[in-house]
Design a protein around this motif. Structure first.
Motif, PDB file in Angstrom:
ATOM      1  N   ILE A  28       0.844  -1.205   0.000  1.00 40.68           N
ATOM      2  CA  ILE A  28       0.000   0.000   0.000  1.00 40.68           C
ATOM      3  C   ILE A  28       0.876   1.252   0.000  1.00 40.68           C
ATOM      4  O   ILE A  28       0.608   2.209  -0.734  1.00 40.68           O
ATOM      5  N   THR A  29       1.922   1.238   0.787  1.00 44.14           N
ATOM      6  CA  THR A  29       2.832   2.387   0.826  1.00 44.14           C
ATOM      7  C   THR A  29       3.485   2.597  -0.540  1.00 44.14           C
ATOM      8  O   THR A  29       3.589   3.733  -1.018  1.00 44.14           O
ATOM      9  N   TYR A  30       3.899   1.529  -1.184  1.00 42.26           N
ATOM     10  CA  TYR A  30       4.490   1.617  -2.524  1.00 42.26           C
ATOM     11  C   TYR A  30       3.471   2.164  -3.520  1.00 42.26           C
ATOM     12  O   TYR A  30       3.795   3.010  -4.355  1.00 42.26           O
ATOM     13  N   THR A  31       2.229   1.710  -3.429  1.00 39.00           N
ATOM     14  CA  THR A  31       1.178   2.198  -4.320  1.00 39.00           C
ATOM     15  C   THR A  31       0.948   3.687  -4.123  1.00 39.00           C
ATOM     16  O   THR A  31       0.788   4.440  -5.102  1.00 39.00           O
ATOM     17  N   ILE A  32       0.947   4.145  -2.890  1.00 39.68           N
ATOM     18  CA  ILE A  32       0.792   5.577  -2.613  1.00 39.68           C
ATOM     19  C   ILE A  32       1.944   6.363  -3.238  1.00 39.68           C
ATOM     20  O   ILE A  32       1.734   7.428  -3.826  1.00 39.68           O
ATOM     21  N   CYS A  33       3.154   5.840  -3.156  1.00 44.86           N
ATOM     22  CA  CYS A  33       4.311   6.507  -3.762  1.00 44.86           C
ATOM     23  C   CYS A  33       4.177   6.579  -5.286  1.00 44.86           C
ATOM     24  O   CYS A  33       4.473   7.614  -5.885  1.00 44.86           O
ATOM     25  N   VAL A  34       3.726   5.492  -5.911  1.00 38.99           N
ATOM     26  CA  VAL A  34       3.562   5.489  -7.368  1.00 38.99           C
ATOM     27  C   VAL A  34       2.477   6.479  -7.787  1.00 38.99           C
ATOM     28  O   VAL A  34       2.658   7.241  -8.738  1.00 38.99           O
ATOM     29  N   VAL A  35       1.361   6.494  -7.075  1.00 38.06           N
ATOM     30  CA  VAL A  35       0.288   7.450  -7.386  1.00 38.06           C
ATOM     31  C   VAL A  35       0.794   8.882  -7.206  1.00 38.06           C
ATOM     32  O   VAL A  35       0.521   9.761  -8.035  1.00 38.06           O
ATOM     33  N   PHE A  36       1.549   9.133  -6.147  1.00 34.43           N
ATOM     34  CA  PHE A  36       2.126  10.460  -5.922  1.00 34.43           C
ATOM     35  C   PHE A  36       3.014  10.857  -7.100  1.00 34.43           C
ATOM     36  O   PHE A  36       2.957  11.991  -7.568  1.00 34.43           O
ATOM     37  N   ASP A  37       3.830   9.923  -7.576  1.00 35.41           N
ATOM     38  CA  ASP A  37       4.710  10.209  -8.712  1.00 35.41           C
ATOM     39  C   ASP A  37       3.917  10.512  -9.981  1.00 35.41           C
ATOM     40  O   ASP A  37       4.325  11.345 -10.791  1.00 35.41           O
ATOM     41  N   LEU A  38       2.792   9.838 -10.166  1.00 34.57           N
ATOM     42  CA  LEU A  38       1.972  10.089 -11.350  1.00 34.57           C
ATOM     43  C   LEU A  38       1.230  11.422 -11.263  1.00 34.57           C
ATOM     44  O   LEU A  38       1.072  12.117 -12.261  1.00 34.57           O
ATOM     45  N   VAL A  39       0.794  11.789 -10.067  1.00 33.44           N
ATOM     46  CA  VAL A  39       0.046  13.039  -9.879  1.00 33.44           C
ATOM     47  C   VAL A  39       0.985  14.241  -9.869  1.00 33.44           C
ATOM     48  O   VAL A  39       0.661  15.297 -10.420  1.00 33.44           O
ATOM     49  N   PRO A  41       4.547  14.718 -11.077  1.00 30.67           N
ATOM     50  CA  PRO A  41       5.786  14.223 -11.701  1.00 30.67           C
ATOM     51  C   PRO A  41       7.016  15.074 -11.383  1.00 30.67           C
ATOM     52  O   PRO A  41       8.131  14.565 -11.382  1.00 30.67           O
ATOM     53  N   GLY A  42       6.828  16.339 -11.083  1.00 24.39           N
ATOM     54  CA  GLY A  42       7.966  17.196 -10.743  1.00 24.39           C
ATOM     55  C   GLY A  42       8.541  16.895  -9.369  1.00 24.39           C
ATOM     56  O   GLY A  42       9.666  17.279  -9.064  1.00 24.39           O
ATOM     57  N   GLN A  43       7.777  16.241  -8.536  1.00 27.24           N
ATOM     58  CA  GLN A  43       8.216  15.910  -7.178  1.00 27.24           C
ATOM     59  C   GLN A  43       8.425  14.403  -7.029  1.00 27.24           C
ATOM     60  O   GLN A  43       8.116  13.822  -6.001  1.00 27.24           O
ATOM     61  N   MET A  45       9.266  10.672  -6.372  1.00 28.25           N
ATOM     62  CA  MET A  45       9.905   9.959  -5.263  1.00 28.25           C
ATOM     63  C   MET A  45      10.592   8.690  -5.752  1.00 28.25           C
ATOM     64  O   MET A  45      11.072   7.885  -4.959  1.00 28.25           O
ATOM     65  N   THR A  46      10.644   8.523  -7.064  1.00 25.26           N
ATOM     66  CA  THR A  46      11.228   7.312  -7.640  1.00 25.26           C
ATOM     67  C   THR A  46      12.658   7.091  -7.173  1.00 25.26           C
ATOM     68  O   THR A  46      13.058   5.957  -6.896  1.00 25.26           O
ATOM     69  N   SER A  47      13.422   8.159  -7.055  1.00 25.94           N
ATOM     70  CA  SER A  47      14.826   8.002  -6.655  1.00 25.94           C
ATOM     71  C   SER A  47      14.959   7.478  -5.230  1.00 25.94           C
ATOM     72  O   SER A  47      15.994   6.916  -4.876  1.00 25.94           O
ATOM     73  N   LEU A  48      13.923   7.624  -4.414  1.00 28.52           N
ATOM     74  CA  LEU A  48      13.988   7.126  -3.044  1.00 28.52           C
ATOM     75  C   LEU A  48      13.761   5.624  -2.960  1.00 28.52           C
ATOM     76  O   LEU A  48      14.405   4.937  -2.172  1.00 28.52           O
ATOM     77  N   TRP A  49      12.815   5.084  -3.752  1.00 27.44           N
ATOM     78  CA  TRP A  49      12.528   3.660  -3.623  1.00 27.44           C
ATOM     79  C   TRP A  49      13.219   2.806  -4.663  1.00 27.44           C
ATOM     80  O   TRP A  49      13.210   1.583  -4.559  1.00 27.44           O
ATOM     81  N   THR A  50      13.844   3.405  -5.670  1.00 35.91           N
ATOM     82  CA  THR A  50      14.554   2.615  -6.678  1.00 35.91           C
ATOM     83  C   THR A  50      15.686   1.764  -6.071  1.00 35.91           C
ATOM     84  O   THR A  50      15.815   0.596  -6.431  1.00 35.91           O
TER      85      THR A  50
END
Length: 94
Positions: A28-39, A41-43, A45-50
């Motif tokens: 769920i936390t990962y899904t929230i991060c992906v949705v945040f990245d899609l909404v 894109p300038g902010q 968080m991909t570099s944090l969980w990659t």
């Protein structure tokens, strides 16, 4: 009348419940991060969980499914190690 026994039972962590709880929490936390990245894109968080999800490269459907699978496995990994250690030491201390 039988006297009640005065034996102490050590607390135990049910590893299966802990594994599913942690795995789903991480997913769920990962899904929230992906949705945040899609909404936003300038902010991104991909570099944090990659670094934590080595085979996930960017945001795609395949990458998302692989990321969810990896986070579920991480949850089970933590549950197996932590739950087993806790149960072992709780038994020894009682």
């Amino acid at each position: 009348m039988a006297a009640p026994s005065d034996t102490r039972h050590a607390p135990r962590i049910p590893i299966q419940a802990l594994g599913w709880s942690l795995g789903i929490f991480f997913a769920i936390t990962y899904t929230i991060c992906v949705v945040f990245d899609l909404v936003f894109p300038g902010q991104s968080m991909t570099s944090l969980w990659t670094p934590l999800l080595p085979w996930v490269d960017g945001i795609s459907l395949g990458g998302y499914v692989l990321g969810v699978a990896e986070t579920l496995l991480y949850g089970w990994f933590v549950a197996l190690i932590f739950g087993s250690l806790f149960n072992f030491f709780a038994e020894r201390s009682s």
